[in-house]
Scaffold this motif. Structure first.
Motif, PDB file in Angstrom:
ATOM      1  N   CYS A  16     -18.044  -5.088   5.281  1.00 19.51           N
ATOM      2  CA  CYS A  16     -17.683  -3.687   5.499  1.00 19.51           C
ATOM      3  C   CYS A  16     -17.860  -2.853   4.231  1.00 19.51           C
ATOM      4  O   CYS A  16     -17.983  -1.627   4.300  1.00 19.51           O
ATOM      5  CB  CYS A  16     -16.233  -3.582   5.983  1.00 19.51           C
ATOM      6  SG  CYS A  16     -16.011  -4.069   7.706  1.00 19.51           S
ATOM      7  N   ILE A  17     -17.860  -3.489   3.075  1.00 18.51           N
ATOM      8  CA  ILE A  17     -18.182  -2.800   1.817  1.00 18.51           C
ATOM      9  C   ILE A  17     -19.694  -2.739   1.634  1.00 18.51           C
ATOM     10  O   ILE A  17     -20.249  -1.722   1.206  1.00 18.51           O
ATOM     11  CB  ILE A  17     -17.521  -3.525   0.628  1.00 18.51           C
ATOM     12  CG1 ILE A  17     -16.000  -3.444   0.729  1.00 18.51           C
ATOM     13  CG2 ILE A  17     -18.006  -2.938  -0.702  1.00 18.51           C
ATOM     14  CD1 ILE A  17     -15.278  -4.273  -0.312  1.00 18.51           C
ATOM     15  N   SER A  48     -19.481 -12.028   0.256  1.00 23.22           N
ATOM     16  CA  SER A  48     -19.266 -12.397   1.654  1.00 23.22           C
ATOM     17  C   SER A  48     -19.558 -13.872   1.898  1.00 23.22           C
ATOM     18  O   SER A  48     -19.042 -14.468   2.856  1.00 23.22           O
ATOM     19  CB  SER A  48     -20.146 -11.535   2.572  1.00 23.22           C
ATOM     20  OG  SER A  48     -21.513 -11.929   2.502  1.00 23.22           O
ATOM     21  N   ALA A  91     -14.558  -8.209   5.591  1.00 23.42           N
ATOM     22  CA  ALA A  91     -14.209  -7.119   4.679  1.00 23.42           C
ATOM     23  C   ALA A  91     -15.324  -6.869   3.668  1.00 23.42           C
ATOM     24  O   ALA A  91     -15.659  -5.719   3.350  1.00 23.42           O
ATOM     25  CB  ALA A  91     -12.900  -7.430   3.965  1.00 23.42           C
ATOM     26  N   PRO A 141     -17.660  -1.287  10.333  1.00 24.20           N
ATOM     27  CA  PRO A 141     -18.541  -1.046   9.180  1.00 24.20           C
ATOM     28  C   PRO A 141     -19.405   0.188   9.333  1.00 24.20           C
ATOM     29  O   PRO A 141     -19.685   0.882   8.341  1.00 24.20           O
ATOM     30  CB  PRO A 141     -19.389  -2.327   9.106  1.00 24.20           C
ATOM     31  CG  PRO A 141     -19.281  -2.960  10.444  1.00 24.20           C
ATOM     32  CD  PRO A 141     -17.924  -2.604  10.948  1.00 24.20           C
ATOM     33  N   VAL A 196     -11.678 -12.943   7.873  1.00 27.88           N
ATOM     34  CA  VAL A 196     -11.193 -11.596   7.557  1.00 27.88           C
ATOM     35  C   VAL A 196     -11.784 -11.109   6.239  1.00 27.88           C
ATOM     36  O   VAL A 196     -12.309  -9.986   6.143  1.00 27.88           O
ATOM     37  CB  VAL A 196      -9.649 -11.569   7.501  1.00 27.88           C
ATOM     38  CG1 VAL A 196      -9.164 -10.207   7.014  1.00 27.88           C
ATOM     39  CG2 VAL A 196      -9.060 -11.879   8.871  1.00 27.88           C
ATOM     40  N   LEU A 197     -11.736 -11.956   5.194  1.00 27.66           N
ATOM     41  CA  LEU A 197     -12.305 -11.570   3.900  1.00 27.66           C
ATOM     42  C   LEU A 197     -13.819 -11.440   3.967  1.00 27.66           C
ATOM     43  O   LEU A 197     -14.406 -10.541   3.349  1.00 27.66           O
ATOM     44  CB  LEU A 197     -11.912 -12.592   2.834  1.00 27.66           C
ATOM     45  CG  LEU A 197     -10.470 -12.519   2.320  1.00 27.66           C
ATOM     46  CD1 LEU A 197     -10.209 -13.634   1.310  1.00 27.66           C
ATOM     47  CD2 LEU A 197     -10.198 -11.155   1.681  1.00 27.66           C
TER      48      LEU A 197
END
Length: 441
Positions: free
Chosen positions: A353-354, A339, A350, A300, A346-347
């Motif tokens: 990370c956004i 989130s 992700a 991230p 994993v999701l």
């Protein structure tokens, strides 16, 4: 930048074209200042964030609950808040060279001493002292950049400077996990190695700052006389009504626009610190080792670095840049919300990370707002006030986030709180920006 903006930022000096002075001067200033300031900020940010990794062992060794640890970590922001405005006013008087060297040496010593913490009380005291020691560096750099960069280049300069925070988080994530696995080396715990290895570089860099950093453009031996004259004339035209010593700088603290920017900014550090402090704990919940945890967290922060480079440069193309501040805030809030709602590590990761690059990427553009109505010592006071009040968001994050975790038993539930605060910050920016004078063309 556009050709019109380039022409307005420059002035012709005895037959020398704008491009002959403007672009080479900005490139030279950037090459000389930004790597050094970025390196200092990277070390500072690692020293500020290292407790997020030390926590993984320190909590058990000192017998701290999550909430008690959060209180100790957050005391940094109380010290920061108390001394930030006085620190920036002293910086404006004594110059960046001496003041930044003092800041580095004192925060480095405080970080090393954290490696010998033997009780919760000592932890609380040293975190408070670390905040007092580091207070003024970030807003001090923001003020210093107004002395070196015209408005058209300032957002990109702040973005380049803040890139160091992304590098710091990535480097800190990588070395934090590795240092924890030094546990037992030389009879020291892993968390002690975290503080010792990250505090010593700050002390060693202090004399480097004394040697290499000029306090003002007129002290830079690597700028020619025409370059200095072009820069002074350009900055003077951007604030034709302002004088560096005009009025009492403390009056800037009562300016309604400064107070509104203080409120608007709180949500950004709150979300940033809440995420960065808690991210190692979230990743550890995925069942990975300390070293793997550190390297996974590099992802991230690499994305944060890319966003900090791109968003200010994209925003510089537009006269109205408010959506380059509020837009990322809204995207970050949505990602934090998702989130919690999505299933599977994993999701969830992700979405985080956004969220991380969205939280950080609008901040360089945000810091172009105060110089639209502040300059000189008043700008130094205004930057410090906005940053000190805003960074109380870090205190809130480190007290509220652990409490939400303790009450819900979920590592992801605190993200809902951070999402709400970040969305509110985006709305405030849109409301406050309308009250500010337009930037110089």
């Amino acid at each position: 930048m556009s050709s019109a903006a380039g022409e307005s930022a420059g002035t012709r000096q005895e037959g020398t074209s704008v491009d002959d002075l403007e672009r080479p001067t900005i490139r030279q200033i950037s090459a000389r200042l930004m790597p050094l300031l970025g390196l200092i900020y990277m070390v500072a940010y690692i020293d500020r964030q290292n407790v997020s990794y030390a926590k993984l062992q320190m909590v058990g060794d000192l017998g701290l609950s999550e909430a008690a640890y959060g209180l100790g970590a957050s005391l940094f922001f109380i010290g920061y808040f108390l001394f930030e405005v006085p620190s920036n006013l002293l910086l404006e008087r004594v110059g960046a060279r001496l003041w930044f060297a003092r800041i580095m040496a004192s925060w480095g010593v405080a970080t090393v001493l954290l490696g010998f913490t033997s009780s919760p009380t000592m932890f609380y005291l040293l975190r408070l002292l670390l905040g007092l020691a580091e207070a003024g560096f970030f807003p001090g750099v923001l003020y210093v950049l107004t002395l070196w960069f015209p408005h058209a280049y300032r957002g990109r300069a702040v973005g380049s400077f803040m890139l160091a925070s992304a590098v710091a988080n990535a480097v800190g994530a990588a070395i934090g996990g590795v240092l924890l696995d030094f546990d037992g080396t030389l009879h020291l715990r892993g968390w002690q190695w975290v503080f010792l290895a990250t505090g010593i570089p700050a002390v060693l860099l202090a004399p480097v700052v004394l040697l290499l950093l000029p306090s003002r453009p007129d002290q830079a031996r690597w700028l020619g006389a025409e370059q200095k004259r072009w820069l002074a004339d350009t900055l003077a035209r951007e604030h034709p009504e302002a004088s560096e010593r005009e009025g009492n700088p403390v009056r800037a603290l009562a300016d309604p626009r400064v107070l509104l920017l203080c409120v608007a900014y709180i949500g950004f550090p709150l979300a940033a610190y809440g995420l960065s402090y808690w991210l190692p704990t979230i990743v550890k919940g995925f069942g990975v080792s300390n070293t793997a945890n550190g390297f996974i967290n590099v992802i991230p922060w690499t994305l944060v670095g890319l966003a900090l480079w791109w968003v200010p440069r994209h925003g510089a193309r537009f006269e109205d840049q408010r959506w380059h501040i509020a837009g990322p805030a809204f995207v970050g809030a949505l990602a934090l919300l998702l989130s919690v709602l999505v299933k599977g590590p994993v999701l969830q990761f992700a979405m985080l990370c956004i969220a991380a690059p969205a939280i950080f990427s609008g901040q360089p553009v945000f810091w172009t707002l105060p110089p639209r109505f502040l300059s000189g010592a008043r700008a130094a006071a205004g930057f410090a006030a906005i940053n000190s009040v805003g960074n109380l968001g870090g205190f809130v994050a480190q007290t509220v986030v652990p409490k939400i975790h303790d009450q819900t038993g979920s590592n992801l539930a605190p993200m809902l709180f951070l999402a709400a605060c970040l969305a509110a910050a985006g709305v405030m920016v849109l409301l406050v920006e309308r009250r500010l004078p337009r930037a110089a063309a």
